[in-house]
Design a protein around this motif. Sequence first.
Motif, PDB file in Angstrom:
ATOM      1  N   ALA A 128      26.342-116.269 -45.526  1.00  0.00           N
ATOM      2  CA  ALA A 128      26.518-117.632 -46.032  1.00  0.00           C
ATOM      3  C   ALA A 128      27.020-117.638 -47.469  1.00  0.00           C
ATOM      4  O   ALA A 128      27.603-118.614 -47.927  1.00  0.00           O
ATOM      5  N   THR A 129      26.779-116.547 -48.204  1.00  0.00           N
ATOM      6  CA  THR A 129      27.210-116.463 -49.602  1.00  0.00           C
ATOM      7  C   THR A 129      28.428-115.555 -49.703  1.00  0.00           C
ATOM      8  O   THR A 129      28.758-114.804 -48.783  1.00  0.00           O
ATOM      9  N   SER A 130      29.084-115.608 -50.868  1.00  0.00           N
ATOM     10  CA  SER A 130      30.319-114.831 -51.024  1.00  0.00           C
ATOM     11  C   SER A 130      30.045-113.334 -51.118  1.00  0.00           C
ATOM     12  O   SER A 130      30.919-112.521 -50.807  1.00  0.00           O
ATOM     13  N   LEU A 131      28.859-112.949 -51.555  1.00  0.00           N
ATOM     14  CA  LEU A 131      28.481-111.539 -51.648  1.00  0.00           C
ATOM     15  C   LEU A 131      27.151-111.316 -50.939  1.00  0.00           C
ATOM     16  O   LEU A 131      26.362-112.252 -50.758  1.00  0.00           O
ATOM     17  N   THR A 132      26.906-110.080 -50.542  1.00  0.00           N
ATOM     18  CA  THR A 132      25.665-109.718 -49.868  1.00  0.00           C
ATOM     19  C   THR A 132      24.826-108.830 -50.787  1.00  0.00           C
ATOM     20  O   THR A 132      25.369-108.032 -51.564  1.00  0.00           O
ATOM     21  N   LYS A 133      23.512-108.954 -50.685  1.00  0.00           N
ATOM     22  CA  LYS A 133      22.627-108.134 -51.504  1.00  0.00           C
ATOM     23  C   LYS A 133      22.779-106.658 -51.167  1.00  0.00           C
ATOM     24  O   LYS A 133      23.017-106.285 -50.025  1.00  0.00           O
ATOM     25  N   ILE A 134      22.646-105.828 -52.205  1.00  0.00           N
ATOM     26  CA  ILE A 134      22.751-104.383 -52.023  1.00  0.00           C
ATOM     27  C   ILE A 134      21.499-103.885 -51.300  1.00  0.00           C
ATOM     28  O   ILE A 134      20.373-104.211 -51.680  1.00  0.00           O
ATOM     29  N   ARG A 135      21.713-103.100 -50.252  1.00  0.00           N
ATOM     30  CA  ARG A 135      20.593-102.545 -49.511  1.00  0.00           C
ATOM     31  C   ARG A 135      20.042-101.309 -50.216  1.00  0.00           C
ATOM     32  O   ARG A 135      20.805-100.455 -50.673  1.00  0.00           O
ATOM     33  N   PHE A 136      18.703-101.240 -50.274  1.00  0.00           N
ATOM     34  CA  PHE A 136      18.069-100.051 -50.842  1.00  0.00           C
ATOM     35  C   PHE A 136      17.321 -99.352 -49.699  1.00  0.00           C
ATOM     36  O   PHE A 136      16.140 -99.572 -49.490  1.00  0.00           O
ATOM     37  N   ASP A 137      18.040 -98.502 -48.955  1.00  0.00           N
ATOM     38  CA  ASP A 137      17.454 -97.836 -47.803  1.00  0.00           C
ATOM     39  C   ASP A 137      17.647 -96.327 -47.926  1.00  0.00           C
ATOM     40  O   ASP A 137      18.009 -95.818 -48.995  1.00  0.00           O
ATOM     41  N   ASP A 138      17.395 -95.593 -46.833  1.00  0.00           N
ATOM     42  CA  ASP A 138      17.486 -94.129 -46.871  1.00  0.00           C
ATOM     43  C   ASP A 138      18.889 -93.657 -47.228  1.00  0.00           C
ATOM     44  O   ASP A 138      19.062 -92.646 -47.922  1.00  0.00           O
ATOM     45  N   ILE A 139      19.903 -94.405 -46.750  1.00  0.00           N
ATOM     46  CA  ILE A 139      21.279 -94.023 -47.055  1.00  0.00           C
ATOM     47  C   ILE A 139      21.542 -94.159 -48.550  1.00  0.00           C
ATOM     48  O   ILE A 139      22.195 -93.305 -49.175  1.00  0.00           O
ATOM     49  N   ALA A 140      21.011 -95.228 -49.147  1.00  0.00           N
ATOM     50  CA  ALA A 140      21.180 -95.423 -50.587  1.00  0.00           C
ATOM     51  C   ALA A 140      20.475 -94.317 -51.370  1.00  0.00           C
ATOM     52  O   ALA A 140      21.017 -93.781 -52.362  1.00  0.00           O
ATOM     53  N   VAL A 141      19.270 -93.959 -50.927  1.00  0.00           N
ATOM     54  CA  VAL A 141      18.525 -92.885 -51.606  1.00  0.00           C
ATOM     55  C   VAL A 141      19.284 -91.566 -51.492  1.00  0.00           C
ATOM     56  O   VAL A 141      19.378 -90.787 -52.461  1.00  0.00           O
ATOM     57  N   ALA A 142      19.846 -91.310 -50.306  1.00  0.00           N
ATOM     58  CA  ALA A 142      20.614 -90.069 -50.110  1.00  0.00           C
ATOM     59  C   ALA A 142      21.845 -90.050 -51.001  1.00  0.00           C
ATOM     60  O   ALA A 142      22.208 -88.995 -51.561  1.00  0.00           O
ATOM     61  N   ARG A 143      22.482 -91.200 -51.150  1.00  0.00           N
ATOM     62  CA  ARG A 143      23.680 -91.265 -52.007  1.00  0.00           C
ATOM     63  C   ARG A 143      23.301 -91.035 -53.462  1.00  0.00           C
ATOM     64  O   ARG A 143      24.072 -90.414 -54.222  1.00  0.00           O
ATOM     65  N   LEU A 144      22.133 -91.523 -53.866  1.00  0.00           N
ATOM     66  CA  LEU A 144      21.648 -91.273 -55.225  1.00  0.00           C
ATOM     67  C   LEU A 144      21.413 -89.787 -55.440  1.00  0.00           C
ATOM     68  O   LEU A 144      21.743 -89.223 -56.502  1.00  0.00           O
ATOM     69  N   ALA A 145      20.839 -89.138 -54.415  1.00  0.00           N
ATOM     70  CA  ALA A 145      20.544 -87.707 -54.523  1.00  0.00           C
ATOM     71  C   ALA A 145      21.821 -86.907 -54.743  1.00  0.00           C
ATOM     72  O   ALA A 145      21.816 -85.897 -55.470  1.00  0.00           O
TER      73      ALA A 145
END
Length: 859
Positions: A336-353
């Motif tokens: 409904a909005t122009s942008l979507t909230k950033i997901r903080f999940d296992d994939i995000a944690v792996a990308r941080l690693a």
Amino acid sequence: MDISRIRALRGPNLWSRHTAVEAVVTCTEQECDALAQLPGFEARLRALFPGLGSLRARAEESSLAHVLEAATLALQTHAGCPVTFSRTSATPERGVYQVVVEYSEEKVGRQALEAAEALIRCALGENGPVFDGDATVKALRELDEDIRLGPSTGSIVNAAVARGIPYRRLTSGSLVQFGWGSRQRRIWAAEVDSTSAVSESIAQDKDLCKTLLRAAGVPVPLGRPVSSVEDAVAAAEEIGWPVVCKPQDGNQGKGVTVNITDAAGMALAYEAAAEIGTPMVEKFLPGCDFRMLVVGHKLIAAARRDPPQVSGDGVHTVRQLVEQVNADPKRGDGHATSLTKIRFDDIAVARLAMQGLTPESVPEKGQRVILRNNANLSTGGTATDVTDDVHPEVAARAVAAARMVGLDICGVDVVCESVLRPLEEQHGGIVEVNAAPGLRMHLSPSYGKGRAVGEAIINHLYAAGDDGRIPVVAVTGTNGKTTTARLVAHLFASTGLRVGMTNTDGVHVNGRQIDSGDCSGPRSARNVLMNPEVDAAVFETARGGILREGLGFDRCQVAVVTNIGAGDHLGLNFITTVEELAAVKRVIVQNVAPTGYAVLNAADPHCVSMAPTCPGGIIYFAHDRHHPVLATHRAQGQRSVFVEGDQIVAAEGNWREFVALRDIPLTRGGSIGFQVENAMAAVAAGWGVGLSWDAIRSGLASFVNDADNAPGRFNVMDYRGATLIADYGHNPDAMRALVAAIEGMPARRRSVVISGAGDRRDEDIREQTQILGAAFDEVILYQDACQRGRADGEVIALLREGLSGAARTRHVDEITGEFVAIDTALSRLQPGDLCLILVDQVEEALAHLAQRVAEPATA
């Protein structure tokens, strides 16, 4: 304060053209002047909801009903709904008001009304939960975001509205119909009805899609489907690291992981892809992620998509930085909005690693932290418009991909270093083709200018100048509307058009009845407009449907008002005067297209008063060619229809067209005055929609006023030498018209069979038999099947009162049962007699009469 009735007005209505919620509100004497007589009430009200705004424009607007109106509107506006109209009207009953408030979404409007009532009761100090203004507005906003059209579908709808193309939302989701009848098109989000299931299936099968694109010479990355983590690792080693793992039939970036460099990363990526569908592995192409939008074999927009990321400030952790970014009101949980909230999940944690970070790490100031490999907006990515930078060769490859798959609207995902150079020069390629692409990134990119993609899709569906409409004629009035509607429908059909018609007898499409009963309301009209086999529509538009729900269409090409009579349901729904009734019937005139016409009875002052409200032209009709209104209109060179000698004349300026009354069987050579008026109204309607005069003449000549073509509308039969007339007339004006028609028909003795509709005023019921008592020798009264709220025998008593002192009637019978009454009348007939039977159950009564007429004389 009591709210006794709530209605949703889903089309143009008595109050406005807006969709609105209408409530009937009853207030006590003190509540009728609440702001003055309830000390401290307004202060408590504003303390509970400071955003209430102005409560009244005039001193007399101080009832709780007016407060309810203001609060319902204000709650919706604070929730972000685009609403502006509201009104509170006092009814003839003291303390009873009609509150009307516009809504953009019906559920939101109804909930806002309930919340406004709760606000008032809390301010009055009644027992119940404390009103929380912020929580209420938040709930309304969330409901609105949940049920309103998303940005992709909404942009297409808005583009259609800008072009005057009507639309109807067919589900609570994104299935939308544009246009009417046989001119309609449908979309489901950004997918159009011309897209085949085969093409959609190809687009969903990523491996098959790549095979076809490669055959068409479109550059694509190497890859194949995999069945396990081990198989995925093996595929990566065959292709060469780094790779991408994604579901074979996914969409919106779900389960996609890019730039996988080792087996450990593959294990996580495979698990994410397997949750969506069968995983596949393909070569990772270095560069940026671009989305190309192709509409109708033309590149319309392009955007670079960047993965979700935050920038370090040397103070906050990665998790806190993500929370700050997600607090942006432009970011939401869905589409409904122009942008979507950033997901903080296992994939995000792996990308941080992979970057040597954890969620609790504090990045240095200016450090770029990537939260995901893929750049889909649905996972928190951003978009930058690059439409003007796309190289013609890149655009050509995107169009070729869409054509190869067979998609009318297509989102082509391209990975390359730059769209300024051909893909082949930089080892770029097309990695995916999407059948129902999201449009958010093109409508409201994070950077750069938005593109009119909704307009491009509408222009693909409808050529310039095409508004997707079929001819629509709306017919209303007190008497003659059903016959006129049937006659207009017959004129359309005589030209070969497939006609959809609604009236008090049912719904008819292309000559076949598909529904029965009183179908003169908006729901039946909407169903006809949804039917793809309808080329033209004729709607009998009753007062009740307009009051109950509004019109079933946004505008019509021709609106016909036959007449306005005092006996037409006065006293119901707070309509107590003929002027108020005329205001209801006037709604169809107010919603004529600017290029259309209102067909009005020049001899009826109430019809004439509607003319200034019509956005289009006026065609007056009247039996008397010298009537001042009609003569003035004709002198001004405007369109008019009248009787001259034995012909109906259509005139505009010095131009004339003639139709002989002898060639119109409906009028019996012009001897039945009200049928002449119905014929004139139909002629004017046919003229208004642009039918040829040959078609109008042919239709008038071939229309037979029998029980099949116009059931219950002056159907004439012969019964053993006596004349039977079956009619559905049920008000004083109809009685006068019938008496006038019958007076010209020879008869040795006249009788009438009549009942009365209980939902009329007492005086209207009495007046019917007062009129008939002066024209008939014998009257048979019967009680019909439905008394409509009246006590047993009450209607017959009123009818008998009307016969008191009758000038002609010498014999009156009271009989229970319609068919018994008919049989009684038939048993008394002699050759040369005339019997008028005013039927109640039209279909059943006509079938019974047909059976009796067919009986041999010796029976």
